[in-house]
Write a protein that holds these residues in place. Structure first.
Motif, PDB file in Angstrom:
ATOM      1  N   GLU A  83       0.799  -1.216   0.000  1.00 54.89           N
ATOM      2  CA  GLU A  83       0.000   0.000   0.000  1.00 54.89           C
ATOM      3  C   GLU A  83       0.836   1.273   0.000  1.00 54.89           C
ATOM      4  O   GLU A  83       0.527   2.237  -0.699  1.00 54.89           O
ATOM      5  CB  GLU A  83      -0.921   0.010   1.225  1.00 54.89           C
ATOM      6  N   ALA A 107      -4.973  -8.698  -4.873  1.00 52.13           N
ATOM      7  CA  ALA A 107      -4.671  -7.304  -5.200  1.00 52.13           C
ATOM      8  C   ALA A 107      -3.580  -7.223  -6.260  1.00 52.13           C
ATOM      9  O   ALA A 107      -3.637  -6.397  -7.180  1.00 52.13           O
ATOM     10  CB  ALA A 107      -4.260  -6.552  -3.938  1.00 52.13           C
ATOM     11  N   GLN A 123      -7.290  -7.448  -8.454  1.00 55.42           N
ATOM     12  CA  GLN A 123      -8.579  -7.511  -7.755  1.00 55.42           C
ATOM     13  C   GLN A 123      -8.382  -6.986  -6.327  1.00 55.42           C
ATOM     14  O   GLN A 123      -7.988  -7.721  -5.433  1.00 55.42           O
ATOM     15  CB  GLN A 123      -9.111  -8.948  -7.736  1.00 55.42           C
ATOM     16  N   ARG A 124      -8.669  -5.719  -6.117  1.00 54.45           N
ATOM     17  CA  ARG A 124      -8.371  -5.077  -4.851  1.00 54.45           C
ATOM     18  C   ARG A 124      -9.568  -5.034  -3.895  1.00 54.45           C
ATOM     19  O   ARG A 124      -9.501  -4.378  -2.852  1.00 54.45           O
ATOM     20  CB  ARG A 124      -7.877  -3.650  -5.090  1.00 54.45           C
ATOM     21  N   GLU A 125     -10.662  -5.725  -4.242  1.00 53.02           N
ATOM     22  CA  GLU A 125     -11.863  -5.623  -3.416  1.00 53.02           C
ATOM     23  C   GLU A 125     -11.614  -6.048  -1.968  1.00 53.02           C
ATOM     24  O   GLU A 125     -12.046  -5.387  -1.019  1.00 53.02           O
ATOM     25  CB  GLU A 125     -12.998  -6.477  -4.011  1.00 53.02           C
ATOM     26  N   GLN A 126     -10.891  -7.152  -1.765  1.00 54.75           N
ATOM     27  CA  GLN A 126     -10.686  -7.650  -0.410  1.00 54.75           C
ATOM     28  C   GLN A 126      -9.732  -6.743   0.371  1.00 54.75           C
ATOM     29  O   GLN A 126      -9.937  -6.497   1.566  1.00 54.75           O
ATOM     30  CB  GLN A 126     -10.159  -9.085  -0.451  1.00 54.75           C
ATOM     31  N   LEU A 127      -8.696  -6.249  -0.297  1.00 56.39           N
ATOM     32  CA  LEU A 127      -7.765  -5.355   0.385  1.00 56.39           C
ATOM     33  C   LEU A 127      -8.461  -4.044   0.738  1.00 56.39           C
ATOM     34  O   LEU A 127      -8.252  -3.493   1.825  1.00 56.39           O
ATOM     35  CB  LEU A 127      -6.553  -5.093  -0.511  1.00 56.39           C
ATOM     36  N   ASP A 128      -9.301  -3.553  -0.169  1.00 57.68           N
ATOM     37  CA  ASP A 128     -10.056  -2.339   0.134  1.00 57.68           C
ATOM     38  C   ASP A 128     -11.038  -2.575   1.274  1.00 57.68           C
ATOM     39  O   ASP A 128     -11.279  -1.684   2.103  1.00 57.68           O
ATOM     40  CB  ASP A 128     -10.819  -1.864  -1.115  1.00 57.68           C
ATOM     41  N   ALA A 129     -11.609  -3.773   1.348  1.00 57.74           N
ATOM     42  CA  ALA A 129     -12.532  -4.100   2.441  1.00 57.74           C
ATOM     43  C   ALA A 129     -11.811  -4.081   3.781  1.00 57.74           C
ATOM     44  O   ALA A 129     -12.359  -3.625   4.792  1.00 57.74           O
ATOM     45  CB  ALA A 129     -13.171  -5.468   2.194  1.00 57.74           C
ATOM     46  N   ARG A 137      -9.197  -2.253   4.501  1.00 57.13           N
ATOM     47  CA  ARG A 137      -8.929  -0.855   4.828  1.00 57.13           C
ATOM     48  C   ARG A 137     -10.188  -0.186   5.397  1.00 57.13           C
ATOM     49  O   ARG A 137     -10.116   0.540   6.396  1.00 57.13           O
ATOM     50  CB  ARG A 137      -8.460  -0.101   3.583  1.00 57.13           C
ATOM     51  N   LYS A 138     -11.373  -0.457   4.777  1.00 62.88           N
ATOM     52  CA  LYS A 138     -12.611   0.125   5.270  1.00 62.88           C
ATOM     53  C   LYS A 138     -12.963  -0.399   6.655  1.00 62.88           C
ATOM     54  O   LYS A 138     -13.452   0.334   7.518  1.00 62.88           O
ATOM     55  CB  LYS A 138     -13.740  -0.179   4.289  1.00 62.88           C
ATOM     56  N   ARG A 140     -10.818   1.383   9.186  1.00 57.12           N
ATOM     57  CA  ARG A 140     -11.280   2.754   9.402  1.00 57.12           C
ATOM     58  C   ARG A 140     -12.551   2.773  10.248  1.00 57.12           C
ATOM     59  O   ARG A 140     -12.693   3.559  11.174  1.00 57.12           O
ATOM     60  CB  ARG A 140     -11.533   3.450   8.062  1.00 57.12           C
TER      61      ARG A 140
END
Length: 388
Positions: free
Chosen positions: A37, A337, A341-347, A349-350, A353
């Motif tokens: 990241e 990622a 496919q970054r959906e899981q990594l973005d999940a 991070r969310k 937060r």
């Protein structure tokens, strides 16, 4: 720039092999996410923050308040990043005891094996000077026994080192960040962590500039004259502070003559002279105090343990299935990622937060009394899995 304190009582025992295996895997996965990241410089910045490092130790399952978190987590990072680190331009050298003394050699070996876009000699110098400052220039009663040096391909670095005071049964951890060091001799550490504060002779404090100047000036005087002055002080009837008594001059003689031969031009050069240690600097401070009338100054995250438990059973015993699920999830998210496919990594991070924003009471230093033992089944809250 000091960022906080943490309790570090000395504890005996060793980290079980099964737990250390999981610590290596999870700490590697966490660092790999940060590398993906934000890059290696962000890893150094995190390691130099004492609260983040303490949280890392808690989340990977080590005892939540033991001094062993420093040596064990650094060891897990070193072994876990042995292959991944160099590929990402991140290297780890040093460790505990004898391994700490091999740090310069390890740095040079990394430079020869992987090639660096910076001076390996400069990195060795940074390693030596950070250790010298915390063992000689900051005299707080803690003997350095652990030194871990993290550095990048282009010469950025961070240090985590720890000292021990056996009489107090306490440890003190020192954090450094190379990018924040404008001078090795003026407030270089990012933080010094300990739960016991005694009177400390801190020769790198900003307010001690005059002491550094006078110390450098004194070693350019003829040693015979300087030793005579110290002898006169010893034979006088003055009552000097017990926190920094004048040592015997037998060992001091060699260091003074060595410094005189080098003719150091500033305090950093003086500190780098071989043989100039805590005793020499303490004596020079006394002479400066008497000669010049200058007195030196005497100044000197626990919720994450609920993620997987702790080595000693607090707040509950480590659950191997949970900790394995954590690093398996991170590795899966990273693999996807890198494939676009970054959906899981973005999940992830969310989720981080959201959890941070939902905490009403911020993480605080260690409470004054130890937590009461409770049943692990009752104290644990089952968290839903992010991914199947």
């Amino acid at each position: 720039m000091r960022t906080g304190t943490a309790n570090l009582p000395l504890h005996g025992g060793k980290c079980p092999a099964w737990l250390f295996t999981h610590m290596k895997a999870l700490s590697r996965a966490i660092i790999e996410v940060i590398l993906e990241e934000d890059g290696p410089d962000e890893v150094l910045r995190r390691l130099s923050h004492p609260y983040w490092f303490q949280a890392l130790g808690c989340v990977v399952g080590f005892d939540w308040h033991s001094s062993g978190v420093t040596t064990t987590v650094c060891g897990a990072l070193k072994e876990g990043l042995a292959e991944l680190g160099p590929q990402a331009g991140l290297f780890v050298a040093g460790g505990k005891g004898r391994t700490a003394r091999q740090t310069p050699l390890e740095i040079m070996n990394h430079a020869d094996r992987h090639g660096l876009s910076c001076s390996a000699e400069d990195l060795v110098y940074a390693s030596k000077m950070s250790a010298k400052v915390d063992s000689a220039a900051v005299q707080d009663g803690y003997d350095i026994y652990h030194h871990c040096f993290f550095f990048t391909q282009d010469g950025h670095w961070a240090v985590i080192q720890q000292g021990m005071n056996e009489d107090l049964r306490q440890a003190r951890r020192y954090h450094w960040l190379g990018d924040a060091v404008e001078s090795f001799t003026v407030e270089p550490q990012t933080a010094i962590c300990c739960d016991f504060k005694a009177e400390t002779l801190n020769l790198v404090a900003g307010e001690n500039e005059k002491i550094r100047e006078f110390s450098t000036h004194l070693v350019q005087e003829n040693p015979d004259r300087l030793l005579a002055e110290i002898k006169r002080l010893q034979e006088s009837s003055l009552t000097l502070p017990t926190c920094h008594p004048i040592p015997r001059t037998g060992y001091l003689n060699k260091a003074l003559y060595a410094a005189y031969d080098k003719h150091p031009q500033d305090f950093e050069a003086l500190l780098n002279v071989s043989g100039v240690g805590a005793g020499t600097l303490r004596a020079l401070c006394l002479v400066a105090e008497v000669t010049y009338g200058t007195r030196p100054s005497f100044s000197d995250p626990v919720r994450y343990s609920f993620a997987h438990g702790g080595k000693d059973g607090f707040p509950f015993p480590v659950n191997e299935a949970d900790i394995e699920q954590s690093y398996t999830t991170l590795k899966l998210a990273l693999r996807k990622a890198k494939a676009g496919q970054r959906e899981q990594l973005d999940a992830l991070r969310k989720l981080a937060r959201w959890h941070s924003e939902s905490i009403r009471v911020q993480a605080s230093p260690i409470p004054p009394s130890p937590p009461q033992s409770v049943s692990s089944k009752k104290s644990r809250v089952q968290q839903p899995r992010l991914f199947d």
